[in-house]
Each structure stands twice: as structure tokens, then as C-alpha cells.
Design a protein around this motif. Sequence first.
Motif, PDB file in Angstrom:
ATOM      1  N   ARG A 208      -8.286  50.469 -47.314  1.00 49.69           N
ATOM      2  CA  ARG A 208      -6.841  50.676 -47.234  1.00 49.69           C
ATOM      3  C   ARG A 208      -6.535  52.169 -47.101  1.00 49.69           C
ATOM      4  O   ARG A 208      -7.271  53.017 -47.599  1.00 49.69           O
ATOM      5  CB  ARG A 208      -6.151  50.103 -48.471  1.00 49.69           C
ATOM      6  CG  ARG A 208      -6.281  48.602 -48.568  1.00 49.69           C
ATOM      7  CD  ARG A 208      -5.292  48.015 -49.544  1.00 49.69           C
ATOM      8  NE  ARG A 208      -5.504  48.484 -50.909  1.00 49.69           N
ATOM      9  CZ  ARG A 208      -4.670  48.236 -51.913  1.00 49.69           C
ATOM     10  NH1 ARG A 208      -3.570  47.552 -51.707  1.00 49.69           N
ATOM     11  NH2 ARG A 208      -4.945  48.694 -53.126  1.00 49.69           N
ATOM     12  N   ALA A 209      -5.436  52.458 -46.425  1.00 48.73           N
ATOM     13  CA  ALA A 209      -5.084  53.849 -46.136  1.00 48.73           C
ATOM     14  C   ALA A 209      -4.749  54.607 -47.415  1.00 48.73           C
ATOM     15  O   ALA A 209      -4.172  54.055 -48.360  1.00 48.73           O
ATOM     16  CB  ALA A 209      -3.895  53.890 -45.187  1.00 48.73           C
ATOM     17  N   LEU A 210      -5.119  55.882 -47.425  1.00 46.79           N
ATOM     18  CA  LEU A 210      -4.687  56.813 -48.463  1.00 46.79           C
ATOM     19  C   LEU A 210      -3.571  57.687 -47.890  1.00 46.79           C
ATOM     20  O   LEU A 210      -3.406  57.794 -46.678  1.00 46.79           O
ATOM     21  CB  LEU A 210      -5.852  57.666 -48.944  1.00 46.79           C
ATOM     22  CG  LEU A 210      -7.059  56.913 -49.513  1.00 46.79           C
ATOM     23  CD1 LEU A 210      -8.161  57.894 -49.924  1.00 46.79           C
ATOM     24  CD2 LEU A 210      -6.666  56.030 -50.695  1.00 46.79           C
ATOM     25  N   HIS A 211      -2.822  58.325 -48.797  1.00 40.06           N
ATOM     26  CA  HIS A 211      -1.663  59.124 -48.376  1.00 40.06           C
ATOM     27  C   HIS A 211      -1.677  60.440 -49.159  1.00 40.06           C
ATOM     28  O   HIS A 211      -0.756  60.740 -49.915  1.00 40.06           O
ATOM     29  CB  HIS A 211      -0.366  58.351 -48.638  1.00 40.06           C
ATOM     30  CG  HIS A 211      -0.422  56.908 -48.221  1.00 40.06           C
ATOM     31  ND1 HIS A 211      -0.731  55.886 -49.094  1.00 40.06           N
ATOM     32  CD2 HIS A 211      -0.227  56.327 -47.004  1.00 40.06           C
ATOM     33  CE1 HIS A 211      -0.715  54.732 -48.443  1.00 40.06           C
ATOM     34  NE2 HIS A 211      -0.413  54.965 -47.177  1.00 40.06           N
ATOM     35  N   LEU A 212      -2.755  61.219 -48.968  1.00 41.71           N
ATOM     36  CA  LEU A 212      -2.999  62.371 -49.836  1.00 41.71           C
ATOM     37  C   LEU A 212      -1.938  63.448 -49.699  1.00 41.71           C
ATOM     38  O   LEU A 212      -1.483  64.006 -50.711  1.00 41.71           O
ATOM     39  CB  LEU A 212      -4.388  62.947 -49.563  1.00 41.71           C
ATOM     40  CG  LEU A 212      -5.579  62.015 -49.850  1.00 41.71           C
ATOM     41  CD1 LEU A 212      -6.889  62.775 -49.692  1.00 41.71           C
ATOM     42  CD2 LEU A 212      -5.471  61.382 -51.221  1.00 41.71           C
ATOM     43  N   ASN A 213      -1.534  63.781 -48.492  1.00 45.16           N
ATOM     44  CA  ASN A 213      -0.561  64.868 -48.333  1.00 45.16           C
ATOM     45  C   ASN A 213       0.764  64.537 -49.005  1.00 45.16           C
ATOM     46  O   ASN A 213       1.351  65.381 -49.710  1.00 45.16           O
ATOM     47  CB  ASN A 213      -0.348  65.191 -46.848  1.00 45.16           C
ATOM     48  CG  ASN A 213      -1.545  65.885 -46.223  1.00 45.16           C
ATOM     49  OD1 ASN A 213      -2.339  66.515 -46.915  1.00 45.16           O
ATOM     50  ND2 ASN A 213      -1.678  65.766 -44.917  1.00 45.16           N
ATOM     51  N   ASP A 214       1.255  63.318 -48.797  1.00 42.82           N
ATOM     52  CA  ASP A 214       2.490  62.918 -49.461  1.00 42.82           C
ATOM     53  C   ASP A 214       2.310  62.903 -50.975  1.00 42.82           C
ATOM     54  O   ASP A 214       3.193  63.334 -51.723  1.00 42.82           O
ATOM     55  CB  ASP A 214       2.931  61.533 -48.977  1.00 42.82           C
ATOM     56  CG  ASP A 214       3.521  61.559 -47.577  1.00 42.82           C
ATOM     57  OD1 ASP A 214       4.340  62.449 -47.297  1.00 42.82           O
ATOM     58  OD2 ASP A 214       3.154  60.697 -46.765  1.00 42.82           O
TER      59      ASP A 214
END
Length: 324
Positions: A208-214
Motif C-alpha cells: 500500500r502507498a505511503l505518504h511521507l511528504n504529507d
Amino acid sequence: MAQKNDVLFLKPVFKEKIWGGQKLAQFGYQLPADDIGECWAISGHPHGTNVIKNGTHAGETLAQIWQTDRSLFGNYPGERFPLLTKILDAEASLSVQVHPDDAYAKVNAHDLGKTECWYIIDADPGAYLIFGHHAQTKAEFEAMVKAGQWDQLLRKQPVKTGDFVYVPSGTVHALNKGIMALETQQSSDTTYRLYDYDRVDAKTGQKRALHLNDAFNVTQIPFAPVAANTTETTRGASKLITLVSAPVSKYFNVYHWQIKDTVNFEKHYPFTLVSVLHGTGTLTVGGQTYQLKTGQHFLLTAEASSWQLSGNLDCIASVPGKLN
């Protein structure tokens, strides 16, 4: 006799999740799959809005009547029904995640922010949450995430049945394996994942996708937990517990009603959301009496000036925050 709209009973919406299971069946639901992680119990969110089961709006959705009959909600403002009640079954651990506040979500996700809270319905022995982190600066936080230093970074909080946890936007958190919780939250479906245990979704064959910058942008650093300041009153043998309210939370007040006999209520907010976690009893409102049982969810509208609960009922209720 004309149908009334002082109480609206709602049909739950179920969500399959990689971490879900079958425990929600204990509420009497017929689950549509083996991996049900969420029951969206009271929702007007476009990703899952409830169908109304009674009254003149039977067959319509909560999202629809929010737009077409706002008087039922005391003309409470907003483009979307403001709250969302869920029951979550963490058969496996949820991802480590964080939610944005309103300002960030509006610009970056076209959604509301997400402040939430959990009432722990059930917790296995030794169960714990991820709740907060140990980093003192943004640079330290980002470095530890990128290095995968999860044991050093993440703060673990043991929980047991009956606990309550307030989770403001910006809080790194996760429900872990063996926990069932009722979640009261802003009506938002925006989640930024930091870590998902490198697991692969069997249905897609992909991680599943990660959203590190946000996540880096919205995480509170350093972490500072917010006490809910829970209070309790008694009415005969019954207990009425305020789990969280203003000024701690501006988005919702949440209550735990432990009904052991008969309790009369007076409306003090435009509308009230109620979920029956356990037990049986009755709701009397507007001259009508309704039978209640485990797993029901209903909304007392602005037409309900008062109501009465009787029986042996364990309920979580919520109301939207008062606007300035």
C-alpha cells in the motif's frame, strides 16, 4: 398518522480492509466479506453514506437530506454532515499514520481535516496503541522514519477495554492487533501513512502507498498528548460519562451512556448521534417508542426536543461542536 423525523435509524456501510476480520458480526451484522475492518455507522461522507431506514426520508441517504432538509439538523452549517461514527475491528495492526488539520486538508486533499477519538470496546490482553513519537525535532523525526527506526521512534500506549483516547490531527497513531474501537471523528477520509509493516495486499499483489511528504508536513513535533478531561454523573443506577468536550475538542462532544433503568434527556445541541454497543431497551421520542438492541445506530434530529432511554443499554453518543 404522519411519519415523524425526530429519530432516523441508519443502515451501516461496511469496508473491507487488509487488517480487518469478522468480529463485527458480534453486533448482529451480516458481514459481506471475511476481512471487514470498518462499519461506517453514522456517515454522510461521499466514500460511504448511510441509507435512512425510517420516516419520510426512508431510502434516502444522510448525505442527501443534509443538503435537502437542513432544518432536521438545526440548520447547522457546512457543506457536509460534520461527524462520522465508525466501529473498527483490528484483526491485524493498522498502518502507522497521521491526519491533517482543516487548513492543510482543504488545500491538499479537498477534504476536511481529521481529529478523532477512540472508545475501546474490546482489547486483547497486552494490546497497545501507537500513540505519538519520541522525536524532538522535524529533522530527527524524518531521519528516523527514513532509517526505519520504528522501535526507537514510536510511542506505545497499553490499552484495555473501556479506555478512551483523544487523537487530534497531527498525532502519529495506529490501532494495533486485537483492538475493537468505536471511533468518533470529523467527516474525513484523508490518511497519510508513515509505515505499513512492508506488507503486501493479497488482492493487488502490491504494498500500500505511503505518504511521507504529507505526513512530515502535518505531524506534531514534538508530540504533546492532550488529556480528554473525562467527567461522570449519575442518574439513579445509570452513569452518564462525558468522554471529551469543549474546550478540549472543538469538533465534537462524546458521551458514554450506561443506562440501567430509565433516563430522560433534554436536547441541548442541534442533533445527537447514538450507537448501541451492548444491551436491549427502548427509545421514546415524540410520543413513539422504538425497540433498541446491540448494533443499532440512530440520529436524534432537531425535531427531538427530549427523549427517554430505558433498559440495559451501553451507548456511545456524540454531538457536533458549538460554533462561535
